[in-house]
Motif scaffolding. Structure first.
Motif, short mmCIF file in Angstrom:
data_model
loop_
_atom_site.label_atom_id
_atom_site.label_comp_id
_atom_site.label_asym_id
_atom_site.label_seq_id
_atom_site.Cartn_x
_atom_site.Cartn_y
_atom_site.Cartn_z
N VAL A 94 0.84 -1.20 0.00
CA VAL A 94 0.00 0.00 0.00
C VAL A 94 0.88 1.27 0.00
N CYS A 95 1.98 1.23 0.76
CA CYS A 95 2.87 2.41 0.82
C CYS A 95 3.51 2.69 -0.54
N HIS A 96 3.92 1.63 -1.24
CA HIS A 96 4.51 1.83 -2.57
C HIS A 96 3.50 2.47 -3.52
N ILE A 97 2.26 1.99 -3.47
CA ILE A 97 1.22 2.53 -4.37
C ILE A 97 0.96 4.00 -4.03
N LEU A 98 0.84 4.28 -2.72
CA LEU A 98 0.55 5.67 -2.31
C LEU A 98 1.70 6.61 -2.68
N ALA A 99 2.94 6.16 -2.47
CA ALA A 99 4.10 7.02 -2.77
C ALA A 99 4.14 7.33 -4.26
N LYS A 100 3.79 6.33 -5.07
CA LYS A 100 3.82 6.52 -6.52
C LYS A 100 2.71 7.48 -6.95
N LYS A 101 1.49 7.25 -6.39
CA LYS A 101 0.34 8.09 -6.76
C LYS A 101 0.55 9.53 -6.36
N LEU A 102 1.03 9.76 -5.13
CA LEU A 102 1.17 11.13 -4.60
C LEU A 102 2.50 11.76 -5.00
N LYS A 103 3.41 10.93 -5.53
CA LYS A 103 4.79 11.37 -5.85
C LYS A 103 5.51 11.89 -4.60
N TRP A 104 5.31 11.19 -3.49
CA TRP A 104 5.95 11.52 -2.23
C TRP A 104 7.09 10.52 -1.98
N HIS A 105 7.95 10.84 -1.02
CA HIS A 105 9.03 9.93 -0.65
C HIS A 105 8.45 8.74 0.14
N LEU A 106 9.27 7.70 0.25
CA LEU A 106 8.84 6.49 0.95
C LEU A 106 9.91 6.11 1.97
N LEU A 107 9.48 5.86 3.21
CA LEU A 107 10.40 5.31 4.21
C LEU A 107 9.95 3.90 4.56
N ASP A 108 10.77 2.91 4.23
CA ASP A 108 10.52 1.52 4.63
C ASP A 108 11.39 1.29 5.87
N SER A 109 10.84 1.63 7.05
CA SER A 109 11.66 1.57 8.26
C SER A 109 12.04 0.13 8.60
N GLY A 110 11.19 -0.82 8.24
CA GLY A 110 11.51 -2.24 8.49
C GLY A 110 12.79 -2.63 7.77
N ALA A 111 13.02 -2.01 6.59
CA ALA A 111 14.24 -2.33 5.84
C ALA A 111 15.48 -1.94 6.65
N LEU A 112 15.40 -0.82 7.40
CA LEU A 112 16.56 -0.41 8.20
C LEU A 112 16.86 -1.45 9.28
N TYR A 113 15.79 -1.94 9.96
CA TYR A 113 16.00 -2.98 10.98
C TYR A 113 16.50 -4.28 10.34
#
Ligand SMILES: Nc1ncnc2c1ncn2[C@@H]1O[C@H](COP(=O)(O)OP(=O)(O)O)[C@@H](O)[C@H]1O
Ligand SMILES: Nc1ccn([C@H]2C[C@H](O)[C@@H](COP(=O)(O)OP(=O)(O)O)O2)c(=O)n1
Length: 228
Positions: free
Chosen positions: A20-39
């Motif tokens: 859902v975050c990927h779709i929203l970031a693409k639609k709104l053209k906003w940045h994306l933070l995948d914090s789980g990826a950092l952990y």
């Protein structure tokens, strides 16, 4: 920058946050933070160095010095650790469980806080995780807690892993999901829970498009109220 262009999406594994975050970031053209990826990156680096996963000081020091970058490659994003593309090594259950373990350490969470907050840049941010709305971005104007039954989440993970060619058992996935849920929800620091002002969406019987639509409707409503 104003925090009004900020949507936080928290929830347990398999609830659909990443999709859902990927779709929203693409639609709104906003940045994306995948914090789980950092952990996950921290856990991967710790496993590689054979650090004990309860060595708080060593893990926090590693978290502060990790050389991580996310580089757009046209179709997606490459995750680089000291220049090495490790994207396809992060989504295993071993790394997921290790990420959940290192994430329960207070000093580790403190070490990763500023790195996460630095993602908040114009024109806006979609933040995916467990404590985005409660700890990392408590002032976000739109906070979502995305949930689904453990059985549905295990089914989704099973399908996802089968599609990637992994030979997995649904019973094993369900037990791993329950174990990680328990640890994430019951840890002393920044436990997984909805922020008091979060909007809870149960996606058990919703499609991905229905979840996205609900979030976009809520965002339009909230941002309009905030600007009136
Ligand atoms: N509402 C939904 N209905 C059916 N499948 C979904 C839904 N949301 C996500 N999925 C699928 O479930 C799997 C896990 O989703 P993902 O976004 O990785 O979850 P999370 O980031 O919360 O762990 C993916 O294969 C995704 O396509
Ligand atoms: N903001 C966050 C994000 C992830 N974590 C921890 C807890 C999770 O079990 C692991 C892995 O998170 P990740 O979002 O990548 O996992 P899922 O895609 O939901 O399976 O990291 C966290 O404690 N806080």
């Amino acid at each position: 920058m104003s925090v009004s262009n900020l949507i936080t999406i928290d929830g347990p594994s398999g609830s659909g946050k990443g999709t859902v975050c990927h779709i929203l970031a693409k639609k709104l053209k906003w940045h994306l933070l995948d914090s789980g990826a950092l952990y996950r990156i921290l856990a991967f680096a710790a496993l590689k160095k054979q650090l004990p996963l309860n060595d708080s000081a060593a893990l926090a020091s590693l978290a502060l010095t990790l050389d991580v970058s996310f580089v757009s490659n046209g179709s997606g994003v490459d995750t680089l650790l000291s220049g090495e593309n490790i994207g396809d090594k992060l989504r295993t259950e071993v790394v997921g469980q290790a990420a959940s373990e290192v994430a329960s350490i207070e000093q580790v969470r403190a070490a990763l806080l500023a790195r996460q907050q630095a993602f908040l840049q114009a024109p806006g941010l979609i933040a995916d995780g467990r404590d985005m709305g409660t700890v990392v971005f408590p002032d976000a104007s739109v906070k979502i807690f995305l949930d689904a039954s453990a059985e549905e989440r295990a089914k989704r993970r099973f399908n996802q892993l089968q599609d990637k060619g992994f030979n997995v058992s649904i019973a094993q996935i369900l037990s791993e999901i329950k174990e990680r849920d328990y640890r994430d929800r019951n840890r002393a620091v920044a436990p997984l829970r909805p922020a008091d002002d979060a909007f809870v969406i149960d996606s058990t019987s919703l499609t991905i498009d229905e979840v996205v639509e609900q979030i976009l409707n809520l965002t339009a409503l909230k941002l309009k109220i905030a600007t009136e």
